[in-house]
Write a protein that holds these residues in place. Structure first.
Motif, mmCIF file in Angstrom:
data_model
loop_
_atom_site.group_PDB
_atom_site.id
_atom_site.type_symbol
_atom_site.label_atom_id
_atom_site.label_comp_id
_atom_site.label_asym_id
_atom_site.label_seq_id
_atom_site.Cartn_x
_atom_site.Cartn_y
_atom_site.Cartn_z
ATOM 1 N N GLY A 201 -45.782 2.184 74.349
ATOM 2 C CA GLY A 201 -44.638 1.450 73.809
ATOM 3 C C GLY A 201 -44.884 1.196 72.331
ATOM 4 N N VAL A 202 -45.951 0.730 71.954
ATOM 5 C CA VAL A 202 -46.222 0.580 70.468
ATOM 6 C C VAL A 202 -46.045 1.734 69.878
ATOM 7 N N GLU B 189 -47.683 -4.866 80.768
ATOM 8 C CA GLU B 189 -47.619 -3.831 79.833
ATOM 9 C C GLU B 189 -46.246 -3.575 79.467
ATOM 10 N N TYR C 99 -48.635 7.795 68.915
ATOM 11 C CA TYR C 99 -47.890 8.340 70.137
ATOM 12 C C TYR C 99 -48.457 9.494 70.619
ATOM 13 N N THR D 69 -53.394 -6.772 61.552
ATOM 14 C CA THR D 69 -52.152 -6.791 60.476
ATOM 15 C C THR D 69 -50.766 -6.136 60.980
ATOM 16 N N ALA D 70 -51.174 -5.084 61.352
ATOM 17 C CA ALA D 70 -50.035 -4.080 61.426
ATOM 18 C C ALA D 70 -48.991 -4.678 62.655
ATOM 19 N N ILE D 71 -49.692 -5.597 63.553
ATOM 20 C CA ILE D 71 -48.853 -6.019 64.575
ATOM 21 C C ILE D 71 -48.563 -7.455 64.597
ATOM 22 N N GLY D 72 -49.227 -8.188 63.677
ATOM 23 C CA GLY D 72 -48.960 -9.516 63.745
ATOM 24 C C GLY D 72 -49.837 -10.010 62.667
ATOM 25 N N LYS E 262 -43.378 -7.222 68.396
ATOM 26 C CA LYS E 262 -44.031 -7.111 67.027
ATOM 27 C C LYS E 262 -43.861 -5.537 66.570
ATOM 28 N N SER E 263 -44.218 -4.838 67.356
ATOM 29 C CA SER E 263 -44.523 -3.096 66.835
ATOM 30 C C SER E 263 -42.896 -2.766 66.507
ATOM 31 N N LEU F 151 -44.512 4.562 70.723
ATOM 32 C CA LEU F 151 -43.208 4.713 70.575
ATOM 33 C C LEU F 151 -42.522 4.244 69.133
ATOM 34 N N ASN F 152 -42.664 3.025 69.026
ATOM 35 C CA ASN F 152 -42.065 2.308 67.916
ATOM 36 C C ASN F 152 -42.325 3.069 66.401
ATOM 37 N N LYS F 153 -43.587 3.291 66.353
ATOM 38 C CA LYS F 153 -43.959 3.950 65.143
ATOM 39 C C LYS F 153 -43.504 5.265 64.781
ATOM 40 N N LEU G 55 -45.182 -5.438 71.889
ATOM 41 C CA LEU G 55 -44.283 -4.392 71.860
ATOM 42 C C LEU G 55 -43.017 -5.030 70.921
ATOM 43 N N LYS H 206 -45.336 10.621 65.259
ATOM 44 C CA LYS H 206 -46.769 10.205 64.751
ATOM 45 C C LYS H 206 -48.088 10.450 65.877
ATOM 46 N N LYS I 226 -42.264 8.804 67.525
ATOM 47 C CA LYS I 226 -42.753 9.683 68.643
ATOM 48 C C LYS I 226 -43.438 10.865 67.838
ATOM 49 N N LEU J 221 -56.079 -0.411 69.287
ATOM 50 C CA LEU J 221 -54.994 -0.585 68.375
ATOM 51 C C LEU J 221 -55.382 -0.579 66.974
ATOM 52 N N SER K 62 -47.178 2.202 79.494
ATOM 53 C CA SER K 62 -48.259 1.427 79.184
ATOM 54 C C SER K 62 -47.837 0.466 77.648
ATOM 55 N N SER K 63 -48.563 -0.552 77.488
ATOM 56 C CA SER K 63 -47.955 -1.246 75.920
ATOM 57 C C SER K 63 -48.513 -0.193 74.929
#
Lengths: 456, 556, 130
Positions: free
Chosen positions: C16-17, A164, C28, C127-130, A53-54, C19-21, A51, C25, C23, C123, C12-13
């Motif tokens: 959450g991920v 999570e 999400y 590369t996008a997340i790490g 990282k994003s 959401l960061n991109k 989370l 998009k 809402k 996911l 859920s994770s």
């Protein structure tokens, strides 16, 4: 999709050490950020969870207007004037959100509502609000997270899914870290998970109790009764879905540990029983102090929802759901909380700060806040359904990435942020400082007695 | 804008400068007291009124994490005591733990302009500073809790005195504190780590490190003396609240030798009798010692009837008291540093112990010979709200009123004290000492507590009334740093340019290398994120000079 | 009971991920439109992963895509959905004096609409997340 491809060479690189991730209430402050200062993006967030990282890597400076009124771009000051006028003229203005911004900005919120005789509420009311109410009733033995790391030999998660929602909670604070009196990490701890679902969290459990949904209170009360010397009932399994022997064994473990802790989530606060569930859990933790040292802690969600709780409490005496229409703060959940003021169609102006009720609220509330009966003002860092539906929409920079300031971790520990790069957008602090000043001017000019607020 | 004020013909009380109720003028310019002002200065006619420096509260609990937990705990109490908005001030909630805005305004309406928060854990000191910024008018500072700090204890246990001193200095700087607070030294570890036990005695060795409370106390007195802080260690003694504890208190004071020590809310540590049984008064034994030792200062911690809130780093005591009524209770452990207990309480005149505590506090006031070393406090909100101060003043100034009050209290308690025989009545000058000049001196605040040239223009003007409670409850004028805030009992402006008072003793930077490994292992925040930077002072920080002194009367 | 389930919305994770991109998009929106069912309930209702269903209660209705979970992950009779606009459509504004809508444990009707296309719910690339 990645913002910056890994192979791009960064010419103007900046490293930010000990940065804090504000995505969830863990507020991990050990992140190392690599920043491409030319492109204004974070390319690496070492030690952050999925989370985190994003949160960091997806942050881009978007090309969009700072301020809009009815969809049209306007200068920021015009938007602030419009917002101030709306709030002052409204009969029942509300302010909601605040959990994803810094305390310095949150500090301006209650005074704004004080000046316009409105209602202030934070996302707490739809998160651990019931736990806040339970706290008022029974108190709570609690601790900072380092105590769990150093001392806890019994760790329980109830109605939450940290794997999570708070991915580093286990490794950094509660399950695996090697602390002062827990040198062997997880081997020194008994980990218990109580949930109705077998979530990812359940995977770490030494003991997993799959509870019949809606029966949290029953199990908590059985354990409380056990503290007072009563037997676990024979029909335990029928009552809550867990075998009597399992509960008996659990109780012995709780009683005999050296330092016990229960983290609890919205599985308690959002289900039937709400604050009674949280209250039963806090009371259980209190009861267990007859035998040993025992503490409990709600696992708070957003980066600074705990800060919002603290700021509103120190300014008004109450944590959320506070109304100023009589010239002083009054607290009444169910009356002054946002889901209610919207669902009952009372609010005629809503200032939403760093949150998104249009995406998350119950349908009746969304219907009202997006209707022409309620003027919507949004201050947010991202485009959200709320910012898009707003009459006045102000885009701000992001805390912890573009701006510094203070956030409170879920255990009330305040942490200073270390921003990575600046943003062309104004900060929440700047916008709210201006708005507070404007509202204060208007309120002095209006000089009206508070009783004229129609609602009363 | 003309910022000159002349307070004309007031009855001036300025004990620091030897002025005791003399009619005269006070001149103010740029927030300070000066020797003259121009003709165009604003004139306040104070004829027939008492002019005093603003009050200084040396020991109260008004900002920070535990205070805010207590605030959150008491909606029912806030509801009964709303604090209304005015055109010049913000609204808030009152009650036993008022909201920050209400706290600042209410102190001001008693004529107090400085209040020191007495207990803040280092890890959450940012919180205290943030609340101070939201507490209008009054200047603040805070005492940082260090006695149960595990790292510092380990340095003491290993005899690393020099490093210990440097580490104490580092902690004071890192947290922006005013002095060191010691609460129930050695008591946290048995409480947190050994199933809710406590230390029993000043020479009782803690179970974890081979260390007695006495050794901890001694080490801090040494270090603070060496560092020359303006205020000595501020101690909440072991065994607070227990019958027979006066012995521990005297032993604690003896530990100081001839070095300075401030004993906080000493009333709670002046009990004779047997442990676990009803207390008796030991006010005589305690005041005898204090009277004879110029290095000791104390505040009383007067108990007042009605609502109170236990709010202390002494967590085991709070839990013990919870056992009586099983009231809602908060315990909050701070990693490696501190404990905390919170419990709503109600002092009742008909209860033997409560009535006795009330009497013991008054006895201590009346038996002590040097008003400069005994400070008025209720240990707000532990012994009752700071809003009781005017009532305490009346009790001290009016023997007949005391006698009358005693009639309505538990008679067994009243008969067991000598309070009825103490006919002393405090004078206005003495009241001015125990609420202003004295605490300022104990704190080493040269610019506060007096009206001499160069002092901060924090000034209160009271109507001279026969009823001293009424008099001190409603000053006619209150001025902060030369700005008139209250005129004719009404707020005419708000004042937010308040100051945070702190110390910044020098230290060897290398000490950070000694401290950091402990952080990496046992704290849940990064070492680099722990020290508080200057932004949290909002440009209001005032560093008070550090210099060794053996008594507050030195250099008199 | 056939056609009826108890809905548990939560975090859920992936949500959450997403959401960061953003809402607004796709990610999400897709995540918050996914309804998780137990294998038993899916069988009883004749549903399989990727089916589009209508879920409804007295407040409103919404169309979501089904994901069938392995046995034991979810008790029989219950469905999970990450927080988001679709779940909001079913929340009642009644808070029983707490400010908190009953956002977990509401009874819903579930009805098959059509077969859907299986989308990758994984996911995005690392590369996008790490």
């Amino acid at each position: 999709m990645s913002v910056a491809s890994k192979n791009d060479k960064i010419v103007n690189e900046k490293i930010v050490e000990n940065a804090t991730c504000t995505f969830c209430g863990c507020c991990c402050d050990d992140i190392t950020l690599t920043v491409d200062m030319d492109k204004k993006v974070i390319t690496k967030a070492k030690d952050a969870c999925v989370l985190g990282k994003s949160w960091f890597l997806n942050h881009v400076i978007e090309d969009k207007p700072i301020a809009r009124i009815a969809g049209k771009e306007v200068p920021l000051d015009d938007a602030i004037d419009e917002a101030a006028n709306i709030l002052m003229e409204a009969k029942f203005p509300i302010l909601y959100g605040m959990s994803d911004t810094i305390c310095e900005a949150q500090r301006h919120c209650a005074p704004i509502m004080d000046d316009c005789g409105g209602t202030i509420d934070t996302t707490t009311s739809v998160c651990h609000g019931p736990s806040g109410m339970a706290f008022q009733g029974v108190g709570e033995p609690t601790m900072t997270l380092g105590e769990v790391k150093n001392r806890a030999d019994f760790v329980m998660y109830w109605g939450g899914n940290p794997a999570e929602a708070h991915p580093r909670h286990f490794a950094r604070y509660a399950v695996t870290p090697e602390g002062m009196y827990t040198p062997n990490g997880k081997d020194d701890r008994t980990v218990v998970i109580v949930d109705i679902r077998h979530t990812k969290t359940a995977g770490v459990a030494d003991i997993f109790l799959q509870l019949t949904p809606g029966k949290d209170f029953e199990l908590l009360w059985m354990l409380r009764a056990a503290c007072k010397g009563f037997e676990i009932p024979e029909d335990c399994k029928e009552i809550c879905g867990v075998d009597k022997e399992v509960v008996e064994d659990l109780f012995q473990k709780m009683k005999n540990c050296t330092y016990g802790v229960i983290f609890f989530g919205m599985g308690l606060t959002m289900t039937r029983g709400r604050h009674f569930n949280s209250g039963a859990l806090m009371a259980l933790a209190t009861d267990l102090n007859e035998f040993t040292h025992f503490v409990a802690k709600p696992a708070r969600g957003h980066g600074n929802v705990t800060g919002a709780d603290n700021v509103v409490s120190w300014q008004t005496g109450y944590p959320f759901g506070v109304n100023f229409s009589r010239g002083h703060p009054r607290f009444n959940p169910g009356e002054f909380t946002t889901v209610d003021t919207l669902s009952r169609k009372e609010a005629d102006a809503a200032l939403i700060i760093a949150s998104d009720p249009v995406a998350n609220f119950p349908k009746p509330a969304i219907d009202h806040i997006t209707s022409d009966k309620c003027k919507l003002i949004s201050i947010d860092t991202k485009n959200t359904p709320t910012s898009e539906a707003a009459h006045v929409s102000i885009q701000t920079s992001t805390y912890g990435i573009n701006t510094g300031g203070t956030v409170y971790r879920m255990d009330d520990v305040p942490i200073s942020l270390r921003p990575a790069f600046d943003s062309p957008f104004p900060s929440d602090l700047e916008v709210l400082t201006k708005l507070r000043k404007k509202v204060n001017e208007l309120s002095k000019k209006a000089n009206r007695p508070y009783s004229t607020k129609k609602y009363m | 804008m003309n910022n000159e004020i002349r307070i004309k013909n007031g009855i001036v009380f300025d004990p620091t400068n030897g002025i005791e109720g003399k009619v005269g003028d006070i001149f103010i310019k740029d927030g300070k007291i000066v020797s003259k002002v121009s003709e165009s200065a604003q004139v306040i006619d104070a004829k027939g009124m008492a002019v005093m420096p603003g009050g200084v509260d040396i020991h109260c609990h008004i900002t920070g994490p535990k205070v805010n937990l207590a605030r959150k705990l008491m909606p029912e109490d806030h509801r009964l005591d709303p604090h209304f908005k005015t055109p010049n001030t913000q609204s808030g909630s009152g009650g036993i733990v008022p909201s920050t805005f209400a706290t600042g305004y209410r102190y001001a309406t008693l004529g107090y302009t400085t209040a020191m928060e007495a207990a803040v854990p280092p890890l959450t000191a940012r919180h205290a500073l943030e609340e101070m910024y939201d507490t209008p008018i009054i200047d603040n500072g805070f005492y940082v809790l260090l006695a149960n700090n595990l790292f510092l204890q380990s340095l003491i246990a290993e005899g690393r005195n020099e490093e210990f001193k440097e580490a104490v200095a580092w902690w004071l700087n890192a947290t922006k504190a005013y002095t060191v607070k010691l609460v129930n030294p050695g008591g946290d570890e048995p409480w947190k780590g050994h199933k809710n036990l406590n230390v029993k005695d000043i020479d009782d060795k803690s179970k974890v490190v081979d260390l007695s409370p006495r050794k901890v106390i001694e080490s801090f007195i040494d270090a603070v003396h060496e560092l020359g802080l303006p205020h000595p260690p501020h101690i909440h003694c072991n065994n607070l609240g227990h019958s027979g504890n006066y012995d521990t208190t005297i032993e604690t004071m003896k530990t100081a030798g001839d070095r300075r020590l401030h004993v906080a809310h000493i009333q709670f540590n002046s009990y004779a009798g047997e442990l676990g049984k009803s207390p008796k008064s030991a006010s005589k034994e305690i005041t005898d010692y204090v009277n004879d030792h110029e290095n000791i200062t104390c505040d009383v911690g007067q108990v007042m009837f009605g609502k109170a809130m236990f709010m202390t780093a002494d967590a085991p005591l709070t839990y013990l008291l919870r056992g009586y009524k099983k009231e809602k209770w908060v315990n909050a452990d701070t990693e490696c540093e501190s404990g905390c207990g919170i419990l709503p309480f109600d002092y009742q005149g008909m209860v033997y112990t409560h009535a006795l505590q009330w009497a013991i506090g008054l006895e201590i006031f009346l038996l002590s010979k040097d008003p400069w070393r005994i400070v008025l406090s209720t240990d707000h909100p532990n012994g009752g709200s700071f809003q009781n101060y005017p009532m305490v003043m009346k009790l001290l100034m009016d023997y007949e009123f005391r006698k009358e009050a005693m009639k309505h209290l538990n008679q067994k308690a009243m008969n067991s004290t000598i309070l009825g025989e103490l006919k002393r009545e405090y004078t206005l000058n003495e009241i001015c000492i125990i609420t202003r000049a004295g605490p300022a001196k104990c704190l080493g605040l040269k610019d506060k507590g007096h009206l001499g040239v160069g002092a901060d223009a924090d000034i209160t003007i009271y109507d001279m009334l026969d009823d001293k409670e009424e008099m001190f409850n409603a000053p006619r004028y209150v001025m902060k740093a030369g700005q008139l805030l209250i005129a004719n009992h009404e707020f005419i402006s708000d004042y937010t340019d308040k100051k945070v008072l702190r110390v910044a003793p020098e230290y060897d930077r290398d000490i950070e290398k000694v401290i950091k490994p402990f952080f990496d292992d046992f704290y849940s925040v990064q070492f680099a994120n722990y020290p508080i930077d200057d932004e949290y002072l909002h440009g209001t920080g005032v560093v008070i000079e550090t210099k060794k002194k053996k008594s507050i009367h030195e250099n008199k | 009971m056939k056609g009826q389930l108890i809905l548990i919305p939560g975090r859920s994770s992936k949500q959450g991920v997403g959401l960061n991109k953003g809402k607004l998009k796709e990610e999400y929106i897709r995540v918050t439109n996914t309804l998780e069912l137990s294998a038993e309930d899916a069988l009883e209702n004749g549903l399989e992963t990727a089916d589009i269903v209508k879920i409804s209660n007295h407040v409103g209705e919404t169309e979501v895509q089904v994901k069938v979970l392995k046995e034991g992950k979810l008790p029989v009779g219950y469905a999970f959905i990450p927080y988001g606009p679709p779940s909001s459509n079913l929340f009642d504004g009644e808070t029983c004096g707490t400010g908190m809508p009953a956002s977990k444990g509401m009874t819903i009707d579930i009805k098959f609409i059509k077969k859907g296309v299986k989308k990758k719910t994984k996911l995005p690339p690392k590369t996008a997340i790490g």
